[in-house]
Design a protein around this motif. Structure first.
Motif, PDB file in Angstrom:
ATOM      1  N   LEU A 189       0.851  -1.182   0.000  1.00  0.00           N
ATOM      2  CA  LEU A 189       0.000   0.000   0.000  1.00  0.00           C
ATOM      3  C   LEU A 189       0.891   1.238   0.000  1.00  0.00           C
ATOM      4  O   LEU A 189       1.773   1.373   0.850  1.00  0.00           O
ATOM      5  CB  LEU A 189      -0.885   0.001   1.256  1.00  0.00           C
ATOM      6  CG  LEU A 189      -1.688   1.284   1.488  1.00  0.00           C
ATOM      7  CD1 LEU A 189      -2.759   1.454   0.429  1.00  0.00           C
ATOM      8  CD2 LEU A 189      -2.321   1.276   2.871  1.00  0.00           C
ATOM      9  N   LEU A 190       0.672   2.096  -0.967  1.00  0.00           N
ATOM     10  CA  LEU A 190       1.476   3.304  -1.073  1.00  0.00           C
ATOM     11  C   LEU A 190       0.581   4.512  -0.814  1.00  0.00           C
ATOM     12  O   LEU A 190      -0.452   4.667  -1.465  1.00  0.00           O
ATOM     13  CB  LEU A 190       2.085   3.378  -2.468  1.00  0.00           C
ATOM     14  CG  LEU A 190       3.099   4.477  -2.738  1.00  0.00           C
ATOM     15  CD1 LEU A 190       4.312   4.324  -1.841  1.00  0.00           C
ATOM     16  CD2 LEU A 190       3.529   4.432  -4.201  1.00  0.00           C
ATOM     17  N   ILE A 191       0.979   5.343   0.153  1.00  0.00           N
ATOM     18  CA  ILE A 191       0.217   6.561   0.431  1.00  0.00           C
ATOM     19  C   ILE A 191       0.925   7.728  -0.232  1.00  0.00           C
ATOM     20  O   ILE A 191       2.105   7.949   0.005  1.00  0.00           O
ATOM     21  CB  ILE A 191       0.126   6.804   1.952  1.00  0.00           C
ATOM     22  CG1 ILE A 191      -0.461   5.581   2.655  1.00  0.00           C
ATOM     23  CG2 ILE A 191      -0.691   8.048   2.246  1.00  0.00           C
ATOM     24  CD1 ILE A 191      -0.303   5.625   4.158  1.00  0.00           C
ATOM     25  N   LEU A 192       0.217   8.459  -1.061  1.00  0.00           N
ATOM     26  CA  LEU A 192       0.801   9.639  -1.713  1.00  0.00           C
ATOM     27  C   LEU A 192       0.099  10.874  -1.149  1.00  0.00           C
ATOM     28  O   LEU A 192      -1.082  11.079  -1.387  1.00  0.00           O
ATOM     29  CB  LEU A 192       0.611   9.575  -3.230  1.00  0.00           C
ATOM     30  CG  LEU A 192       1.203   8.357  -3.937  1.00  0.00           C
ATOM     31  CD1 LEU A 192       0.777   8.338  -5.400  1.00  0.00           C
ATOM     32  CD2 LEU A 192       2.708   8.363  -3.835  1.00  0.00           C
ATOM     33  N   ASP A 193       0.823  11.666  -0.380  1.00  0.00           N
ATOM     34  CA  ASP A 193       0.220  12.820   0.287  1.00  0.00           C
ATOM     35  C   ASP A 193       0.424  14.062  -0.579  1.00  0.00           C
ATOM     36  O   ASP A 193       1.535  14.557  -0.703  1.00  0.00           O
ATOM     37  CB  ASP A 193       0.864  12.988   1.666  1.00  0.00           C
ATOM     38  CG  ASP A 193       0.158  14.039   2.508  1.00  0.00           C
ATOM     39  OD1 ASP A 193      -0.845  14.600   2.024  1.00  0.00           O
ATOM     40  OD2 ASP A 193       0.604  14.287   3.635  1.00  0.00           O
ATOM     41  N   GLU A 194      -0.639  14.552  -1.165  1.00  0.00           N
ATOM     42  CA  GLU A 194      -0.600  15.738  -2.041  1.00  0.00           C
ATOM     43  C   GLU A 194       0.587  15.672  -3.013  1.00  0.00           C
ATOM     44  O   GLU A 194       1.421  16.579  -3.047  1.00  0.00           O
ATOM     45  CB  GLU A 194      -0.488  17.020  -1.200  1.00  0.00           C
ATOM     46  CG  GLU A 194      -1.646  17.262  -0.269  1.00  0.00           C
ATOM     47  CD  GLU A 194      -2.812  18.003  -0.926  1.00  0.00           C
ATOM     48  OE1 GLU A 194      -2.723  18.301  -2.132  1.00  0.00           O
ATOM     49  OE2 GLU A 194      -3.805  18.255  -0.244  1.00  0.00           O
ATOM     50  N   PRO A 195       0.690  14.604  -3.793  1.00  0.00           N
ATOM     51  CA  PRO A 195       1.903  14.435  -4.589  1.00  0.00           C
ATOM     52  C   PRO A 195       2.016  15.433  -5.743  1.00  0.00           C
ATOM     53  O   PRO A 195       3.098  15.677  -6.246  1.00  0.00           O
ATOM     54  CB  PRO A 195       1.781  13.010  -5.126  1.00  0.00           C
ATOM     55  CG  PRO A 195       0.324  12.767  -5.186  1.00  0.00           C
ATOM     56  CD  PRO A 195      -0.280  13.540  -4.050  1.00  0.00           C
ATOM     57  N   THR A 196       0.911  16.024  -6.155  1.00  0.00           N
ATOM     58  CA  THR A 196       0.964  16.857  -7.359  1.00  0.00           C
ATOM     59  C   THR A 196       1.172  18.326  -7.040  1.00  0.00           C
ATOM     60  O   THR A 196       1.299  19.137  -7.944  1.00  0.00           O
ATOM     61  CB  THR A 196      -0.332  16.709  -8.176  1.00  0.00           C
ATOM     62  OG1 THR A 196      -1.434  17.043  -7.327  1.00  0.00           O
ATOM     63  CG2 THR A 196      -0.495  15.299  -8.670  1.00  0.00           C
ATOM     64  N   ALA A 197       1.246  18.672  -5.748  1.00  0.00           N
ATOM     65  CA  ALA A 197       1.337  20.085  -5.388  1.00  0.00           C
ATOM     66  C   ALA A 197       2.573  20.749  -5.976  1.00  0.00           C
ATOM     67  O   ALA A 197       2.562  21.927  -6.283  1.00  0.00           O
ATOM     68  CB  ALA A 197       1.349  20.235  -3.864  1.00  0.00           C
ATOM     69  N   VAL A 198       3.660  19.977  -6.126  1.00  0.00           N
ATOM     70  CA  VAL A 198       4.918  20.584  -6.569  1.00  0.00           C
ATOM     71  C   VAL A 198       5.220  20.284  -8.033  1.00  0.00           C
ATOM     72  O   VAL A 198       6.300  20.589  -8.514  1.00  0.00           O
ATOM     73  CB  VAL A 198       6.094  20.063  -5.708  1.00  0.00           C
ATOM     74  CG1 VAL A 198       5.964  20.593  -4.298  1.00  0.00           C
ATOM     75  CG2 VAL A 198       6.146  18.555  -5.702  1.00  0.00           C
ATOM     76  N   LEU A 199       4.279  19.670  -8.753  1.00  0.00           N
ATOM     77  CA  LEU A 199       4.585  19.215 -10.111  1.00  0.00           C
ATOM     78  C   LEU A 199       3.975  20.118 -11.174  1.00  0.00           C
ATOM     79  O   LEU A 199       2.955  20.762 -10.945  1.00  0.00           O
ATOM     80  CB  LEU A 199       4.050  17.789 -10.302  1.00  0.00           C
ATOM     81  CG  LEU A 199       4.582  16.732  -9.342  1.00  0.00           C
ATOM     82  CD1 LEU A 199       3.992  15.382  -9.693  1.00  0.00           C
ATOM     83  CD2 LEU A 199       6.092  16.668  -9.378  1.00  0.00           C
TER      84      LEU A 199
END
Lengths: 429, 521
Positions: free
Chosen positions: B136-146
């Motif tokens: 299980l992979l949790i991605l916390d707001e991953p797109t904020a910096v992209l």
């Protein structure tokens, strides 16, 4: 594939300081200082006198004689030439360190030509003795700075090196005498350092006390406590409490015969060999082992370390305590490694110079050791010059190590990067 | 509940409790009540180590990478393999390359983290989790910096992972991404689950669930009526803390009565640009000029305060002089630069105006005047606070931001600089702040808006300047296609092909990766 116009990172290729790079600034400084040295030391040196440098620890044996006045002028100019090359070249590279070192050596030689030839008691400088004294003066600094490296790489500022050294020196003499064993003194010294470290660790890591203030307080505590026991107990019964056996010297066959350096590095006692081993050990440990990787991670970015399951507090406690062991042993060198008895405030600021060596050496074991040797050299030089009767007053000569420290830290270090989380307590969540 | 091989989106506003929930799940925080069940077994995670052992990995919003370490060192950290007591960097490096190839995440294992762009750093974070064999992979707001393109790539990687049987929890507040990738959506609000949804739900209904009422997703505004230039920046060059060029010869012009939006991924010099204009950072070269502009309606911008020299240079001026010349400043980090957290709301409302005659006489402040003005502002700007004397730290992020907006807009302005004006602000306050910014514009103020949220820039700006690595690559009209802006944000000026993201990677990976991405474009 279509042509892409991708901008390159600005400033990534060239440092943006313009013409006045660090190399140029240093070059200009050495150029001016070198000319000044030739212009001042030369005329000051007595004419038709020469300075004799022997390669042994005494005033007899193999030697070179350098005519004082031409020597002082020539070496001053050589220093200026090295500076000029730096100034013209202006780029930082491997040659930079070499040229700066050369310039420094020439500067010192120019100074020595004048000083030695003008000695009231003697005009002979035994280089073997100078290097021996350098190592002796540097040893406590090396131990102290290595303790500092361990501590600060894990993110705890260690201003308490002075207190750790002092407590180590004190405990080494006291318990070495009581058990009449230098090894018992050594263990006691290590525990003494750990005692100060434990206070530092608990108050800094658990109770988040400001680490610089805490370090100063611990130094004062160590000074007061050891001073009290010394005047109340040790000074009154020197033979019972302050007369510890000293570690014997061990000669390394062959290597100890090397001129100048041999006696300094390979005729000393246990502490010299321990220091050499520790420098290598800490370096390898820090950069090549699991412990070192975790230590550095905790000192740079504790949250990142925590998120991969590393116990941040445990690593910090362990390193701070280990720093106490090393600094405590370093302090013991002053008593059971040298004279065998303790005096109030015996360290007299060596811990702070060790701290400067740590910063000057950029938090690396080898760098800190080289810095410690530099500071040790300036101490040794002051001693030797006062013995041969230098025209400079004794008071100014004893300032030399501290002046060297200030110049090194303020002038030569520039901006260095401490571990990013150094001095910042870690709070979970 | 997250099923195997599922992408589960956790949707909620800032401060809704998404990250807290996931930090509990990852063992960073301890739950006060309740339990976590993994594969049918209740678990208790005392530390992230326990969570990793249970097969849970997390990519944090703020990357958990040691900047001075290499990629390999960061990935091996905490799970080091040793040989004869020494670190085995070789085998770790192999492992990084293997995972990198398997999932199409090109990285150079020997690069130092601080030299890598954020998009690549994020890949390192994902590889770091994958190397630990998480389910299980949790991605916390991953797109904020992209950038938008990097976001697309990330979504592609997420699909690959899903196809490989991994489960993903995707935390975000961006509706478009949720609809694009999620299999199921859980909406949280104020620490509670308020509903579940499927990706075919409309954006409006998701937003309504998230906020608890119907919201407008668009900002209502008339067409701008730009007047004379208010601020011109010419050839501005500024260094960052490390002595690197952060702003590289920028030319900009903000006109009265318009919003100039600066789009760009965080860390491309926006912060340094704003700080240079505000006199908070020394400049290396160039000129910054504040003009006596007239708005499109012929009214002098800044009303009564508009007296003084027609044009004045801001270079070398103190920040207080710049503020008093008619510049309003909403800093990007309100807790550091915008507010004194321990001070009351009333005190914070006069923080940069306390020495004006209306609030002070001689060396003494006039508390009555300050308090009366504060009460008026609190009403006007709808600041939700128990009292004007309450410490500002007790307010929510949105209300804190409204205190700053109220303070800056309480004086007549020629120029308003708004940096990240709605970062960490709830949707309701965001609507309010956006409306006030538009109103300020309509009064003839020039507005310079910096935001790393492209949506915000597009919604508010009349013209958009795209910053990349310290330069303005282009200035576009507000209706420019998002695709074009996105490409510029990635540094591509001709729009023919996206930057091959593998270009930073080592020779082992870049060949095949570049090929793959070329086919896509």
């Amino acid at each position: 594939m279509a042509t892409l116009t991708v901008y390159s990172a600005p400033g990534a290729a060239v440092p943006t300081t313009g013409f006045w790079t660090r190399a140029r600034k240093a070059g200009l400084a050495f150029l001016v200082i070198g000319v000044l040295a030739a212009g001042i030391f030369g005329p000051l040196a007595r004419q038709h006198k020469s300075a004799r440098f022997t390669f042994t620890q005494t005033i007899t044996g193999a030697h070179v004689d350098i005519p004082a006045q031409p020597g002082a002028i020539a070496f001053g100019l050589l220093c200026a030439i090295a500076g000029a090359i730096l100034l013209a070249w202006g780029r930082a590279a491997r040659m930079l360190v070499l040229l700066i070192s050369l310039a420094l050596v020439f500067l010192v030689l120019s100074f020595l030509c004048w000083q030695v030839a003008s000695g009231r008691n003697s005009t002979v400088l035994p280089l073997g003795d100078l290097s021996n004294s350098t190592v002796k003066a540097a040893l406590p600094l090396v131990f102290g700075a290595l303790g500092g490296v361990l501590c600060e790489r894990s993110g705890v500022i260690n201003v308490a090196i002075e207190g750790q050294l002092l407590t180590g020196a004190f405990a080494g003499a006291l318990f070495g005498t009581i058990f009449s064993s230098s090894w018992a003194g050594l263990i006691a010294a290590a525990l003494g350092g750990v005692f100060i470290s434990a206070l530092l660790a608990v108050l800094a890591i658990r109770y988040l006390v400001d680490q610089v203030v805490l370090g100063v307080v611990l130094n004062l505590f160590a000074l007061g406590f050891t001073g009290f026991v010394f005047t109340q107990l040790m000074a009154q019964h020197q033979d019972k409490y302050n007369f510890a056996p000293v570690f014997p010297s061990w000669q390394v066959p062959g290597l100890s015969r090397i001129p100048i350096l041999g006696p300094a590095f390979f005729q000393g006692n246990f502490f010299v060999y321990l220091a050499i081993a520790l420098v290598v050990l800490v370096h390898v440990g820090l950069f090549q082992t699991k412990w070192g990787l975790r230590t550095r991670a905790v000192g740079e970015h504790p949250t990142a370390a925590d998120t991969v399951g590393i116990k941040v507090y445990r690593i910090r406690y362990r390193n701070v305590l280990l720093a106490g062991v090393i600094a405590g042993i370093g302090g013991a060198y002053l008593t059971i490694g040298d004279v065998g008895n303790f005096n109030a405030n015996q360290t007299s600021g060596r811990g702070f110079i060790a701290l400067a060596a740590l910063i000057f050496g950029r938090w690396s074991p080898f760098g800190a050791t080289l810095a410690a040797l530099l500071f040790g050299f300036s101490t040794a030089l002051a001693q030797v010059l006062s013995v041969i009767g230098s025209p400079i007053p004794q008071e100014f000569l004893s300032m030399l190590p501290y002046v060297a420290t200030i110049v090194a830290v303020a002038g030569l270090v520039g901006r260095v990067r401490a571990p990013a989380a150094d001095g910042k307590p870690y709070l979970k969540g | 509940m997250v099923e195997p091989g599922e992408i589960h989106a956790l949707l909620g506003e800032n401060g809704a409790g998404k990250s807290t929930l996931m930090n509990v799940l990852y063992g960073l925080l301890q739950p006060d009540e309740g339990e976590i069940v993994v594969n049918g077994e209740p678990k208790r995670f005392r530390s992230p180590g326990d969570a990793i052992d249970a097969g849970i990995g997390m990519v944090h919003q703020h990357f958990m990478l040691v900047p001075v370490f290499t990629v390999t060192e960061n990935i091996m950290l905490g799970a080091e393999r040793t040989r004869g007591g020494l670190l085995n960097r070789g085998s770790a490096r192999e492992r990084v390359l293997a995972v990198s190839r398997q999932y199409g995440l090109p990285v150079d294992p020997d690069a130092t983290i601080e030299d890598l762009p954020v998009g690549v750093q994020q890949r390192v974070e994902i590889i770091k989790a994958l190397v630990r064999n998480v389910d299980l992979l949790i991605l916390d707001e991953p797109t904020a910096v992209l950038t938008p393109q990097e976001t697309e790539e990330l979504l592609a990687v997420m699909r690959t992972l899903k196809a490989d049987g991994k489960s993903i929890v995707f935390i975000t507040h961006k509706l478009k991404e949720v609809k694009a990738i999620a299999d199921r959506i859980t909406v949280v609000r104020r620490g509670r689950t308020v509903g579940t949804a499927t990706p075919d739900a409309s954006e409006d209904s998701l937003a309504a669930q998230m906020v608890g009422r119907a919201v407008k997703l668009r900002v209502d505004k008339e067409a701008a009526q730009p007047g004379d230039p208010i601020l011109s920046v010419a050839g501005l060059t500024v260094l960052d803390e490390r002595g690197q060029v952060a702003v590289d010869g920028i030319d900009l012009e903000v006109r009265a009565g318009e919003v100039l939006g600066i789009a760009g991924v965080q860390g491309n010099g926006q912060t340094e640009l704003i700080e240079a204009i505000m006199g908070l950072r020394p400049i290396q070269g160039g000129e910054i000029t504040l003009h006596e502009g007239r708005s499109g309606t012929g009214r002098p911008a800044g009303g009564r305060r508009g007296r003084g020299p027609a044009s004045q240079s801001l270079v070398g001026r103190r920040t207080s002089e710049i503020l008093h010349a008619g510049v309003g400043y909403i800093p990007e980090d309100r807790s550091v630069d915008g507010l004194v957290m321990e001070f009351s709301v009333a005190e914070n409302l006069v923080l940069d105006r306390y020495d004006e005659p209306r609030y002070a006489s001689g060396i003494a402040l006039s508390p009555n005047a300050i308090n009366e003005a504060a009460k008026a502002r609190i009403t006007e700007f709808d600041v939700r606070t128990p009292s004007h004397l309450a410490p500002v730290s007790t307010l929510s992020g949105g209300n804190q931001q409204k205190v700053i907006v109220a303070r800056e807009m309480s004086s007549p302005l020629k120029l308003l600089i708004a940096a990240q004006p709605t970062r960490g602000v709830d949707v309701g306050s965001t609507e309010f702040i956006h409306a006030r910014v538009v109103r300020e514009r309509d009064q003839g103020t020039g507005v310079l808006l910096v935001s790393s949220e492209l949506d915000e820039v597009v919604a508010l700006a009349d013209r958009i300047a795209v910053m990349y690595r310290g330069k303005v690559l282009a200035t576009l009209p507000a209706d420019a296609p998002r695709e074009q802006i996105g490409l510029l944000m990635a540094g591509i000026t001709d729009g023919a092909a996206p930057e091959t993201s593998g270009s930073e990677a080592g020779p082992e990976t870049s060949g095949s990766e570049a090929g793959r991405e070329e086919d896509e474009s």
